[in-house]
Scaffold this motif. Sequence first.
Motif, PDB file in Angstrom:
ATOM      1  N   PRO A 141       0.901  -1.509  -0.005  1.00 29.70           N
ATOM      2  CA  PRO A 141       0.207  -0.118   0.255  1.00 29.70           C
ATOM      3  C   PRO A 141       0.801   0.988   0.082  1.00 29.70           C
ATOM      4  N   GLY A 142       1.768   1.330   0.571  1.00 30.77           N
ATOM      5  CA  GLY A 142       2.704   2.847   1.131  1.00 30.77           C
ATOM      6  C   GLY A 142       1.951   4.211   0.945  1.00 30.77           C
ATOM      7  N   VAL A 143       2.010   5.240   1.009  1.00 25.04           N
ATOM      8  CA  VAL A 143       2.450   6.103   1.486  1.00 25.04           C
ATOM      9  C   VAL A 143       1.282   6.796   0.152  1.00 25.04           C
ATOM     10  N   GLU A 144      -0.132   7.461  -0.737  1.00 32.89           N
ATOM     11  CA  GLU A 144       0.121   8.080  -1.427  1.00 32.89           C
ATOM     12  C   GLU A 144       0.903   9.288  -1.553  1.00 32.89           C
ATOM     13  N   LYS A 145       1.484   9.025  -2.357  1.00 28.23           N
ATOM     14  CA  LYS A 145       1.906  10.144  -3.616  1.00 28.23           C
ATOM     15  C   LYS A 145       3.051  10.327  -3.267  1.00 28.23           C
ATOM     16  N   CYS A 146       4.391   9.600  -1.927  1.00 32.41           N
ATOM     17  CA  CYS A 146       5.081   9.034  -1.225  1.00 32.41           C
ATOM     18  C   CYS A 146       6.035   8.891  -2.815  1.00 32.41           C
ATOM     19  N   GLY A 147       6.794   9.130  -3.023  1.00 27.06           N
ATOM     20  CA  GLY A 147       8.107   9.056  -4.223  1.00 27.06           C
ATOM     21  C   GLY A 147       9.092   8.576  -3.597  1.00 27.06           C
TER      22      GLY A 147
END
Length: 202
Positions: A141-147
């Motif tokens: 999933p990760g963090v949205e918008k985290c590149g």
Amino acid sequence: MINPIFVALDTPDHARALALAAAVRGSVGGVKLGLEYFVANGPSGVAEIAALGLPVFRVKGVEADDVIATLTTQAVQAGQRVQISTGDKDMCQLVSDSVLWVNSMSQETLDIEGVKRKHGVAPDRITDYLALMGDSVDNIPGVEKCGPKTAVKWLSEFGSMEGVIENADKITGKIGEYLRIAIPKLPLSKALATVKTDCELP
């Protein structure tokens, strides 16, 4: 003694195919070991690899990257040096003084410093890096918008994913909001990004 070369493949219930070559690189008997070979050649590629006399590991219910991680760990414990041939950046977490990561497409080779230069974090922080960014292929999933740049910045400042979580209130803006929303799922993200090094193998 662990065989100097082996190939690990996902079973049919997994989508990916990975290969690992220990103590060698390039090709064996004219056959290049790597993801693109199996994608291009399909099941016939497996037969051709086996015909070269190389052990082919397919363990039901165990992903190829976990097989590779387990065999790599065993090889290192036995005092051997290992080269992992794959296009999967997840496997950079295994890089150490005894383990190199080799891109099966380009033959780019990464040691510890190479991983740092390419990804901005050391091998022991690759799981934190992937957990924060997420990965749709691996369902992380990760963090949205985290590149990559944001993940590296946070890890440089706070040291680990856990440190980022502890300091989430200090991160401002929309990305800070996305981080705080993602916190409950981040431990799962890290677990999904972490390869298993102790699988039971035949």
